[in-house]
Design a protein around this motif. Structure first.
Motif, PDB file in Angstrom:
ATOM      1  N   LYS A  85     -13.436   5.984   3.135  1.00  0.00           N
ATOM      2  CA  LYS A  85     -12.535   4.921   3.568  1.00  0.00           C
ATOM      3  C   LYS A  85     -11.195   5.526   4.004  1.00  0.00           C
ATOM      4  N   LYS A  86     -10.374   4.674   4.599  1.00  0.00           N
ATOM      5  CA  LYS A  86      -9.059   5.133   5.049  1.00  0.00           C
ATOM      6  C   LYS A  86      -8.147   5.443   3.876  1.00  0.00           C
ATOM      7  N   SER A  87      -8.408   4.816   2.750  1.00  0.00           N
ATOM      8  CA  SER A  87      -7.559   5.050   1.579  1.00  0.00           C
ATOM      9  C   SER A  87      -8.398   5.058   0.303  1.00  0.00           C
ATOM     10  N   GLY A  89      -8.477   3.638  -3.303  1.00  0.00           N
ATOM     11  CA  GLY A  89      -7.856   2.489  -3.951  1.00  0.00           C
ATOM     12  C   GLY A  89      -7.707   2.597  -5.447  1.00  0.00           C
ATOM     13  N   LYS A 117      -9.298  14.638  -0.866  1.00  0.00           N
ATOM     14  CA  LYS A 117      -8.430  13.823   0.001  1.00  0.00           C
ATOM     15  C   LYS A 117      -7.555  12.904  -0.845  1.00  0.00           C
ATOM     16  N   ASP A 119      -4.469  12.715  -1.156  1.00  0.00           N
ATOM     17  CA  ASP A 119      -3.271  12.180  -0.508  1.00  0.00           C
ATOM     18  C   ASP A 119      -3.563  10.862   0.213  1.00  0.00           C
ATOM     19  N   LYS A 120      -4.821  10.414   0.190  1.00  0.00           N
ATOM     20  CA  LYS A 120      -5.173   9.107   0.737  1.00  0.00           C
ATOM     21  C   LYS A 120      -5.050   8.003  -0.309  1.00  0.00           C
ATOM     22  N   MET A 121      -4.657   8.352  -1.524  1.00  0.00           N
ATOM     23  CA  MET A 121      -4.497   7.344  -2.564  1.00  0.00           C
ATOM     24  C   MET A 121      -3.393   6.353  -2.194  1.00  0.00           C
ATOM     25  N   THR A 122      -3.655   5.090  -2.432  1.00  0.00           N
ATOM     26  CA  THR A 122      -2.605   4.085  -2.248  1.00  0.00           C
ATOM     27  C   THR A 122      -1.539   4.272  -3.325  1.00  0.00           C
ATOM     28  N   GLN A 126      -1.972   5.708  -7.114  1.00  0.00           N
ATOM     29  CA  GLN A 126      -1.168   6.801  -7.666  1.00  0.00           C
ATOM     30  C   GLN A 126      -0.481   6.376  -8.955  1.00  0.00           C
ATOM     31  N   SER A 146      -5.503  18.052  -1.397  1.00  0.00           N
ATOM     32  CA  SER A 146      -4.783  17.311  -0.359  1.00  0.00           C
ATOM     33  C   SER A 146      -4.453  18.198   0.838  1.00  0.00           C
ATOM     34  N   GLN A 151       2.699  13.163   0.500  1.00  0.00           N
ATOM     35  CA  GLN A 151       2.262  11.776   0.428  1.00  0.00           C
ATOM     36  C   GLN A 151       2.212  11.270  -1.013  1.00  0.00           C
TER      37      GLN A 151
END
Length: 336
Positions: A85-87, A89, A117, A119-122, A126, A146, A151
């Motif tokens: 996914k883009k992020s 969650g 990845k 750094d894709k955490m919302t 985080q 990351s 980020q």
């Protein structure tokens, strides 16, 4: 099989990790940061395998039950968390780490969580992870992989051991591909556009798109030199098809003119990037003066600068092509 000996480069990082194991100074949380394809995940996984090894050395033995379980992909106390996914969650962090880490290890010394990845955490994810990092159980280790650690929340960064991985050196990359299925006439070109990443080179090797763009760039250079103004506008329209990759297109064009300039100055030499096109470079170079080559390189650099400043895409390319086409010794500089 994950072993430190198989990792390309990053010797200082590996030695530091091994010293933390040797002196029992392993952190509860790490950030492994660097560009894609340089070995971050491999280092994290090898570090995790070593920490769980029953021989308790600074390298995995590859023979104990823990090492065998790890190599099979079924280690009960090492968890790899990733998303397409883009992020990433908050629910994924709560379910896979925050709740799970409350349970003691099934069999081995630690419970290790590797977040790819990360750094894709919302922000919410985080904050959820921060609660665990602030008060981790003695057996818990979290590794965040990351490409841009900035980020992360400052509170996350301050509580993690930050490991910055530098791009690989050209010699290290060449050693890696020494026996692999690669066109060695192309290796310098791949390295020039890889940013020091073996992973990026592998993608370029597998991509017909990379070769397609390069062939187009070579064709455009020849057409710029031999065509008229109508041809320039046709080239500009074709270049618009690569709008999302325009930096890469312009870098390839720059490399082509650079190679011609090098050949004109010192002949065929080991610094040529487009080695597999040496005959074409030699033929092209016969028709281009030093002055025109210099103007062409400057024009490409100017276009890249303008595009970074959000200049009009079409206009920036048109001006670049016109400047490359110019035959006058003086160069008219245009601005937006």
């Amino acid at each position: 099989m994950y072993t430190f000996e198989e990792i390309i480069g990053h010797k200082g990082v590996i030695e530091n990790l091994q010293q933390t194991i040797k002196h029992n100074k392993v952190s509860h949380s790490y950030i492994l940061d660097g560009i894609s394809g340089i070995g971050k995940k491999t280092i994290a996984l090898t570090f995790a395998k070593t920490l769980q090894c029953l021989n308790k050395g600074i390298a995995p033995c590859n023979e104990c039950s823990s090492c065998r379980a790890f190599d099979s992909g079924n280690h009960p106390d090492v968890f790899f968390i990733s998303t397409e996914k883009k992020s990433l969650g908050v629910d994924e962090i709560r379910d896979n780490i925050q709740k799970d880490i409350e349970t003691k290890p099934y069999k081995y010394s630690y419970k290790i969580y590797i977040v790819d990845k990360a750094d894709k955490m919302t922000i919410q994810a985080q904050n959820a992870l921060l609660k665990t990092i602030e008060e981790p159980p003695s057996y818990g280790i979290i590794m965040l992989v990351s490409t841009n650690y900035k980020q992360f929340l400052p509170t996350i960064i301050s509580r993690c051991s930050l490991i910055k991985l530098n791009p690989l050196k050209p010699g290290e990359i060449k050693d890696y591909f020494k026996t692999g299925p690669i066109d060695h006439n192309m290796i310098d070109l791949y390295i020039a556009f890889s940013g020091g990443s073996i992973g990026v080179i592998k993608k370029m090797m597998e991509s017909e798109h990379f070769l397609e763009i390069r062939e187009n760039v070579i064709r455009w250079v020849n057409e710029i030199n031999s065509g008229d103004l109508i041809k320039l506008f046709e080239i500009q329209k074709e270049m618009e098809n690569y709008k999302e990759e325009i930096d890469f297109v312009l870098d390839l064009m720059y490399a082509w003119y650079r190679d011609i300039l090098l050949i004109k100055q010192i002949g065929n030499n080991p610094y040529i990037l487009n080695k597999d096109k040496i005959n074409l470079l030699l033929n092209t170079g016969m028709d281009l003066s030093y002055n025109k080559l210099g103007r062409s390189l400057d024009a490409i650099e100017d276009a890249k600068k303008q595009l970074r400043q959000n200049a009009n895409f079409q206009l920036a390319l048109e001006i670049m092509l016109l400047h490359i086409k110019e035959n006058a010794h003086e160069r008219n500089r245009s601005s937006f």
